[in-house]
Design a protein around this motif. Structure first.
Motif: not given
Length: 261
Positions: A100-102, A107, A135, A139, A142, A144
């Motif tokens: 996972v990267y945000e 996200k 997840e 978010a 943001r 997704r």
């Protein structure tokens, strides 16, 4: 504005070495917030091929997020594929198969669709959708994004079996507010809302470096924008460089479906 580079199917072991530096140059000049690789780093999951993939990754200057493809597990070593299918991938690429990267604006959630018992077809486990929804609940507003190797929808020209669980996965992601799904596998590019759930945009990458082309050049995608408007630019190999060759823009309709601008 968010900028994500999406490439796939590098296939070291059956790649075009002369395109490696042009591809890296193009990626680094774009200065994306994130570079996503949706699987198939290698052709036969051999150590030397993963070493080449690792060296390529280390030259990408942006943050990266990757998921495995079916070619990243051994095809011709059945014992290894059954007992330790991702061992070499984990050593060379990432121990996390579903990273996972945000950031403050997006996200991105990785999904491992590789199944050791259905090597070509792939599978989306039920638990994956629960995890994705969890997840995405965090978010907020943001962008997704889900990333997986196998596509969740095929056009009529595709003769491969659709991934097991694809329909349920699409419905589940629609219910939890996914905006965008990035995938590869077919060595052809595609950008369109999913026909089954037009509130999610489907972006499929062709092959970045493989010599196994399907009627189009080596390509990658550049995705820019946010939850209400997205621009996807296709970059293709021409005369030993990668240049923009096509752009499509999408906006949200009042019913939250994606439509071409």
């Amino acid at each position: 504005m968010t900028r994500i580079v999406h490439l796939s199917d590098l296939h070291f072991g059956r790649s075009l070495p002369e395109l490696e530096m042009p591809l890296l140059t193009a990626l680094n000049q774009l200065e994306p917030d994130l570079t996503v690789i949706s699987g198939d780093f290698t052709q036969r999951a051999r150590r030397g091929q993963f070493m080449q993939a690792r060296m390529f990754l280390e030259q990408i200057e942006s943050e990266t997020l990757a998921v495995p493809g079916n070619h990243d597990t051994p095809l011709d070593n059945i014992v290894l594929r059954v007992l330790k299918p991702f061992g070499r991938y984990k050593s060379a690429i990432n121990h996390d198969l579903e990273p996972v990267y945000e950031t403050d604006s997006f996200k991105v959630v990785g999904v491992n669709t590789v199944n050791r018992f259905a090597w070509q077809r792939g599978k989306v486990p039920d638990r994956t959708i629960s995890r994705l929804c969890q997840e995405f609940e965090e978010a907020g507003e943001r962008l997704r994004v889900a990333v997986m190797h196998h596509p969740l929808e095929h056009g009529p020209e595709v003769d491969k079996a659709l991934m097991e669980g694809a329909g349920d996965a699409l419905q589940g992601m629609s219910e939890c507010g996914a905006d965008l799904v990035l995938s590869g596998h077919l060595h052809t590019g595609l950008v369109a809302p999913f026909s089954a759930v037009p509130g999610i945009l489907f972006v499929q990458a062709g092959t970045g470096l493989s010599s196994r082309l399907r009627g189009e050049p080596n390509t990658f995608n550049v995705i820019e924008g946010g939850r209400d408007a997205l621009s996807i630019t296709l970059y293709g190999a021409r005369d030993m460089s990668f240049e923009p060759i096509e752009n499509e823009r999408f906006i949200r309709a009042p019913d939250r479906t994606w439509i071409r601008a």
